[in-house]
Enzyme design. Structure first.
Site, PDB file in Angstrom:
ATOM      1  N   HIS A 135       0.953  -1.145   0.135  1.00 50.86           N
ATOM      2  CA  HIS A 135       0.107  -0.191  -0.202  1.00 50.86           C
ATOM      3  C   HIS A 135       0.770   1.370   0.025  1.00 50.86           C
ATOM      4  O   HIS A 135       2.120   1.058   0.542  1.00 50.86           O
ATOM      5  CB  HIS A 135      -0.826   0.099   1.241  1.00 50.86           C
ATOM      6  CG  HIS A 135      -1.731   1.043   1.373  1.00 50.86           C
ATOM      7  ND1 HIS A 135      -1.632   2.269   1.796  1.00 50.86           N
ATOM      8  CD2 HIS A 135      -3.085   1.021   1.311  1.00 50.86           C
ATOM      9  CE1 HIS A 135      -2.558   3.219   1.831  1.00 50.86           C
ATOM     10  NE2 HIS A 135      -3.818   2.255   1.513  1.00 50.86           N
ATOM     11  N   ASP A 212       3.512  -4.360   7.950  1.00 45.92           N
ATOM     12  CA  ASP A 212       2.156  -3.688   7.784  1.00 45.92           C
ATOM     13  C   ASP A 212       1.069  -4.614   8.127  1.00 45.92           C
ATOM     14  O   ASP A 212       0.630  -5.276   7.346  1.00 45.92           O
ATOM     15  CB  ASP A 212       2.294  -3.106   6.471  1.00 45.92           C
ATOM     16  CG  ASP A 212       1.020  -2.171   6.209  1.00 45.92           C
ATOM     17  OD1 ASP A 212      -0.032  -2.382   7.176  1.00 45.92           O
ATOM     18  OD2 ASP A 212       0.756  -1.599   5.120  1.00 45.92           O
ATOM     19  N   GLN A 215      -3.921  -4.990   7.257  1.00 46.75           N
ATOM     20  CA  GLN A 215      -5.058  -5.869   6.695  1.00 46.75           C
ATOM     21  C   GLN A 215      -5.087  -7.159   7.497  1.00 46.75           C
ATOM     22  O   GLN A 215      -5.732  -8.142   7.302  1.00 46.75           O
ATOM     23  CB  GLN A 215      -4.728  -6.372   5.518  1.00 46.75           C
ATOM     24  CG  GLN A 215      -5.069  -5.065   4.398  1.00 46.75           C
ATOM     25  CD  GLN A 215      -6.609  -4.393   4.542  1.00 46.75           C
ATOM     26  OE1 GLN A 215      -7.400  -4.793   5.193  1.00 46.75           O
ATOM     27  NE2 GLN A 215      -6.882  -3.218   4.202  1.00 46.75           N
ATOM     28  N   LYS A 238     -10.329  -0.470  10.668  1.00 44.27           N
ATOM     29  CA  LYS A 238     -10.520  -1.611   9.761  1.00 44.27           C
ATOM     30  C   LYS A 238     -10.775  -2.646  10.809  1.00 44.27           C
ATOM     31  O   LYS A 238     -10.855  -3.877  10.199  1.00 44.27           O
ATOM     32  CB  LYS A 238      -9.046  -1.906   8.937  1.00 44.27           C
ATOM     33  CG  LYS A 238      -8.716  -0.811   7.899  1.00 44.27           C
ATOM     34  CD  LYS A 238      -7.619  -1.121   7.237  1.00 44.27           C
ATOM     35  CE  LYS A 238      -6.867  -0.119   6.564  1.00 44.27           C
ATOM     36  NZ  LYS A 238      -7.769   0.384   5.373  1.00 44.27           N
ATOM     37  N   CYS A 377      -4.793   2.365  -3.546  1.00 46.94           N
ATOM     38  CA  CYS A 377      -3.687   2.864  -2.940  1.00 46.94           C
ATOM     39  C   CYS A 377      -2.476   1.846  -3.067  1.00 46.94           C
ATOM     40  O   CYS A 377      -1.569   1.875  -2.270  1.00 46.94           O
ATOM     41  CB  CYS A 377      -3.686   3.559  -1.574  1.00 46.94           C
ATOM     42  SG  CYS A 377      -4.621   4.809  -1.283  1.00 46.94           S
TER      43      CYS A 377
END
Ligand code: 7TS
Length: 419
Positions: A135, A212, A215, A238, A377
């Site tokens: 991303h 990261d 997600q 999220k 993104c």
């Protein structure tokens, strides 16, 4: 090669109607007679009543600024804020709540590392390894640093199957990288990366690691101690929590050795006209009044997800994506990007021959189905795929197979409009 998928099927009963009843927005109609089919949780999840109530309750009962007052409300607000930090620490199995820093979102958490750790530890010629499926949040901070410091960015390629090319990763490790920073799950391909293996190999060459988790943390159990990462970044919005708050987890020594990110109140122990002494962890990295009610909301979100169980959520999403892929592949002209269901989470980015993704999203919306269209993104990944944009349906704990069926019906409507 990938590690085993943490979403591998686990037979846990999942009372979907009960869960859906927890999310007030899922009751709404997009237009009269058109119930909402929300397939955009990768961008932002919906919020359960428990989170909405926790935040309302905070404002109704004990709103005050934290850490600065001795009055009852200030103490209660501080306890609520620090209680949320402790819940988040438990959720990711951090050794100490002091290693959990509240930021604005995952983007700010990654920028914090780039600015504070990167500025102090990287110099001209140093190699930073990223991947082609990042991303922009895990690309642009490093671009900025590369311009400023002349560091060298290298990228683990994505192969035809939508997986990271780990042979090429091993070759890149011979360059002696200072940092390996990568996504735990792609927000486009849905690919779950073999994070433990990537970290183990990075450590073997002395590289610092940043995961990261924007997600991954919302969708399956993430344990920072078994991962062995130096940093983990994620966003509350999220994972059933509010916007405006995110998390940076870091190793104790590395965080203690880092200079502060932003300066101001709360992040200092003492200030003089010409000098200051930074505060202890985690306050050193939390300048100014933080998102207090949002932290309370995130704490409630973590409680909510834990009550249901991350393994149960992961198993449900695994079943959802397997069904969605099966149904999408039935539609003539549809191409789904990314690996097969066993290597991915609940994300299906796809194209439909001859139709622009924005038109797909618009016509689906006319049927109440919310999907996203664009490069999400992740423009370099789309360049690699040779397409400017995709449509993307994504699934979370509250989605049902019947909603996948609505998506498919919608796609047949799109085809009819464009035939
Ligand atoms: N990393 C990944 C893998 C993401 O998917 C996102 C957001 C971020 C970082 C940044 O999160 P933020 O909360 O700081 O904005 N992904 C998306 C998306 O796919 N559509 O909208 C936001």
């Amino acid at each position: 090669m990938t590690a085993s998928n943490p979403m591998s099927a686990i037979n846990i009963p999942f009372d979907i109607e009960h869960i859906r009843a927890d999310f007030p927005v899922l009751n709404r109609e997009v237009r009269p007679g058109l119930p909402l089919v929300y397939l955009d949780s990768t961008a932002s999840s919906q919020k359960p009543e428990a989170v909405i109530e926790a935040m309302n309750g905070f404002y109704r009962c004990c709103n005050a600024n934290i850490h600065r007052g001795v009055h009852t409300l200030a103490e209660e607000a501080t306890a609520a804020y620090e209680g949320a930090r402790a819940r988040v620490a438990r959720f990711i199995n951090a050794p100490s709540a002091r290693q959990v820093i509240f930021t604005r979102n995952a983007t700010e958490a990654i920028n914090l590392v780039a600015y504070a750790w990167g500025r102090a530890n990287l110099s001209a010629g140093d190699v930073v390894i990223l991947t082609e499926m990042e991303h922009h949040a895990n690309l642009v901070p490093w671009h900025i640093l590369a311009t400023e410091k002349n560091i060298r960015l290298e990228f683990i390629p994505v192969n035809e199957a939508g997986l990271l090319d780990l042979d090429e990763y091993r070759r890149l490790l011979t360059l002696g990288p200072k940092l390996v920073s990568f996504t735990h799950m792609s927000n486009v391909l849905g690919t779950i990366t073999p994070a433990e293996e990537i970290i183990r190999q990075a450590k073997a060459v002395g590289a610092v690691t940043l995961v990261d988790g924007a997600q991954s943390v919302p969708h399956f159990a993430v344990n920072v101690q078994s991962l062995g990462c130096d940093f983990l970044a994620f966003s509350s919005h999220k994972m059933c929590g509010p916007t405006g708050i995110g998390v940076l987890y870091g190793g104790k020594e590395i965080l203690e050795a880092m200079p502060p990110f932003m300066g101001g109140g709360d992040m200092i122990k003492s200030v003089h006209l010409r000098s200051f002494t930074p505060n202890a962890l985690p306050y050193k990295f939390e300048a100014g009044t933080p998102a207090i009610a949002e932290a309370v909301g995130l704490g409630a979100a973590v409680d909510y997800l834990s009550r249901i169980g991350m393994d149960a959520i992961a198993a449900h999403e695994q079943a959802m994506i397997a069904y969605a892929l099966e149904r999408l592949e039935e539609v003539p002209g549809v191409k789904v990007y990314g690996p097969s269901a066993q290597h991915k989470g609940g994300v299906a980015a796809f194209s439909l021959a001859g139709v622009h993704p924005h038109d797909i999203a618009q016509i689906l919306d006319e049927g109440g189905v919310a999907v996203r269209a664009g490069h999400h993104c992740a423009q370099p990944l789309h360049e690699k795929l040779g397409i400017p944009a995709t449509a993307r349906a994504s699934f979370y704990l509250y989605n049902t197979p019947a909603e996948v069926d609505k998506l498919i019906e919608g796609l047949y409507r799109v085809k009819k409009v464009f035939s």
